[in-house]
Design an enzyme around this catalytic site. Structure first.
Site, PDB file in Angstrom:
ATOM      1  N   MET A 131       3.066  -2.194   4.085  1.00  0.00           N
ATOM      2  CA  MET A 131       1.748  -2.068   3.490  1.00  0.00           C
ATOM      3  C   MET A 131       1.289  -3.434   2.977  1.00  0.00           C
ATOM      4  O   MET A 131       2.092  -4.367   2.845  1.00  0.00           O
ATOM      5  CB  MET A 131       1.781  -1.076   2.340  1.00  0.00           C
ATOM      6  CG  MET A 131       1.855   0.376   2.813  1.00  0.00           C
ATOM      7  SD  MET A 131       1.895   1.542   1.436  1.00  0.00           S
ATOM      8  CE  MET A 131       1.788   3.100   2.324  1.00  0.00           C
ATOM      9  N   ASP A 188       0.803  -2.791  -3.923  1.00  0.00           N
ATOM     10  CA  ASP A 188       0.190  -3.996  -3.358  1.00  0.00           C
ATOM     11  C   ASP A 188       0.380  -5.225  -4.253  1.00  0.00           C
ATOM     12  O   ASP A 188       0.242  -6.353  -3.799  1.00  0.00           O
ATOM     13  CB  ASP A 188      -1.305  -3.771  -3.129  1.00  0.00           C
ATOM     14  CG  ASP A 188      -1.564  -2.815  -1.982  1.00  0.00           C
ATOM     15  OD1 ASP A 188      -0.646  -2.626  -1.157  1.00  0.00           O
ATOM     16  OD2 ASP A 188      -2.673  -2.253  -1.915  1.00  0.00           O
TER      17      ASP A 188
END
Lengths: 400, 400
Positions: free
Chosen positions: A183, A139
């Site tokens: 993601m 992330d």
């Protein structure tokens, strides 16, 4: 002399084991700890005394470990409670039992918070145990460090998939929309990295509230111009009221995080329902993007390994605790980094987002600064050791 | 001397351009045709005289072309009608206009049928045009040839994704099912290839009617044994009445083929609804699996290139028409193939399935013969020319 402990936590990445390999290798070069214990399945397994001796790992295993995706020690979603000392005391008891003086914790935001909490508590209670963090997360949302190990390899994979699927969806002359979902729950770094492929027409990030009307107008404009539209959308894309595009599918993973998926299909459905394109395909990268070890970024795997070494080396200083290692980009035309360390609480519990000034209006992508940021990170490929046609890997320690 | 024409059709693969590169290179080594025309967007573009001169392609471009996924000449879903001469005559008129004597058609089942139909018709009408087929299809369902170019690279990617996601889903101790969905409408070769990873617990193929009760019992048994279950399912998996697991989502692509997707989610839902596992994740490989040029199989790209060369070289024989080139495996411990050619009608319009004697009962995978068949195909990786962190590619000719 005493021993050390290494553990991994949170969602795995392609290079999280390279950091583990770095700690192990550093202790072979400078054996300041008698035994390097791997804690299996994070805090959860450590509390159950599930430890694995990594001290004498062979150099070959160390090399294969660097290209082994996922967390080779296993992971957990168990979160230590900050206001409850029970687990803290249990952990220290296990460390005492195995004469473990320091714990290296490889993880993301929650794990760095754990490093902070444990070291604060130990200091306050005069407990001579140290806790050091080594960051990882696809992330890329930790503060202080320029970027997080694991992110660059995932970004390289995203760019390779964008480039190749862009060629695929362009073979037919027919009207078509292609939607890639990546993601990125709170920060859109992975989706954002796709811009450097120069193939993305529209980019939907969690950094901004999603405006369906404006977005669909842009899709329409794009279709009218070239009959095709390549869209990248982050799983965490949301409306102004905070509800996710993928809403209805959100469940809870026990950490208060919504488990997402389906933003791509949501975008597809709104385009088809609006009649803007007759055909839309969704590619959801899902789990593959965080374990695509067949396309590791050499920058990423090198830095991950060296961050593991750096954490170990810095720990010769007995005052080194509650700290997290990271990288800071040097200025200059050639990409290079300084290896740094800083207080865990400065890394954790704040989500680093794509700077708003990098985000172009109307889903048009990102500014020049983003290209300069992402481009060096995805360069180079390590020479992989292959076995039976796929990258060789170390059998997970927690499954032995 | 006259000219030749090369075109591509059907769904693209990772090595379909390697066959194109082979034809072009062969004509540079032995220039039996003055001009090598690329027909843009298959038959559809050729009828519109959209041709691109490939004769003098540089060696560098030829090398990059071999690693360029998708159909660099563009593709089409336009099917020539066997009982309507209009398009046949139009095609011959275009060939006459550009002094094209022979057409190399790189494609799958439908394209090989087109090669058959055109060559039969030309012979019957004493038209001095020749039509030669070069096979490609990730589905691997053509007859005669041992396997189809494009399949092996897709199978290599499938195996790499299985191996890496298997490691990922094993990091947590929690009960979990992982479901990978691959392409394969009528034949389960791609899904089947995953068995050589030795990671797959249950395999669902389109070769057999799906028995939900038996299948769920196997999932249950697997979960009871190890708390995890890795399932690979082919998009074409179907119930005994012929309806797809992914039913409800089937639409028509104009060829009478159902466009599938969603078998993985169907399996997930039935497992969750039956309460066999609390958690199931689906990875649908979707488009990425047929264009993953970052993980080409060296065997595949070499054979695809050489099949292009072989077709060109054989065409020095003026009687060479209505034929398709292919490979037949030599016996012996070391993998090797003989390059062959045979009548197009023998390759096309019959779906080659996984032999039923290879399929183990109760979704348990495939027999030893399958391992011997698949394993050599996914070996080796070509040295890729990289650009900006991803494999360099030739800009599609139909988009210039």
């Amino acid at each position: 002399m005493a021993n050390c402990l290494v553990a991994q936590s949170g969602g795995p990445t392609t290079v999280i084991n390279a950091s583990l390999a770095g700690v192990v290798k550093a202790n072979q070069l400078n054996p300041i700890y008698d035994t390097v214990y791997g804690g299996l399945n994070g805090i959860e397994g450590i509390l159950e005394e599930r430890l694995y001796d990594l001290t004498n790992m062979s150099d070959f295993e160390n090399r294969v470990l660097r290209q082994t995706p996922s967390s080779c020690l296993g992971s957990c979603r168990y979160k230590l409670k900050r206001d409850d000392e029970t687990d803290y005391r249990k952990l220290v008891a296990v460390m005492d039992k195995y004469d473990i003086e320091i714990m290296f914790y490889i993880g993301g935001n929650d794990s760095m918070d754990t490093v902070d909490a444990l070291s604060q508590w130990a200091k306050k209670n005069n407990i001579a145990k140290r806790f050091v963090g080594i960051p990882k997360t696809v992330d890329n949302d930790l503060m202080v460090t320029d970027h997080c190990p694991g992110f660059a390899s995932a970004a390289k994979f995203v760019n390779a998939v964008v480039t190749s699927t862009w060629q695929d969806y362009n073979v037919y002359t027919r009207s078509e929309v292609f939607i890639l979902e990546t993601m990125g729950r709170d920060a859109g770094w992975l989706a954002g990295s796709s811009v450097i492929s120069n193939k993305v027409d529209l980019l939907v990030l969690p950094e901004e509230d999603f405006d369906q009307e404006v977005f669909l107008a842009e899709v329409k404009k794009c279709m009218e111009t070239k009959n095709k539209c390549y869209i990248v959308v982050s799983e965490g894309a949301h409306f102004a009221d905070g509800s996710y595009l993928a809403a209805g599918k959100a469940v809870n993973d026990g950490f208060g995080h919504a488990v997402l998926g389906g933003a791509g299909n949501a975008v597809k459905n709104m385009i088809l329902e609006a009649g803007i394109a007759p055909r839309a395909k969704v590619q959801d990268l899902s789990t593959a993007q965080r374990c695509a070890n067949y396309l590791q970024s050499e920058v990423d795997v090198t830095e991950a390994f060296q961050l593991g070494m750096s954490a170990h080396m810095r720990s010769m200083n007995p005052a080194f605790t509650g700290q997290v290692v990271g990288v800071v980009r040097k200025g200059g035309a050639e990409y290079d980094v300084n290896y740094i360390a800083g207080p865990a609480d400065e890394f954790a519990n704040h989500v680093k987002n794509i700077p708003s000034e990098w985000i172009l209006p109307n889903y048009a992508g990102l500014s020049k600064e983003a290209y300069e940021y992402f481009t060096p990170l995805i360069q180079g490929e390590p020479a992989l050791i292959m076995e039976n046609g796929v990258p060789a890997y170390v059998k997970p320690y927690h499954m032995r």
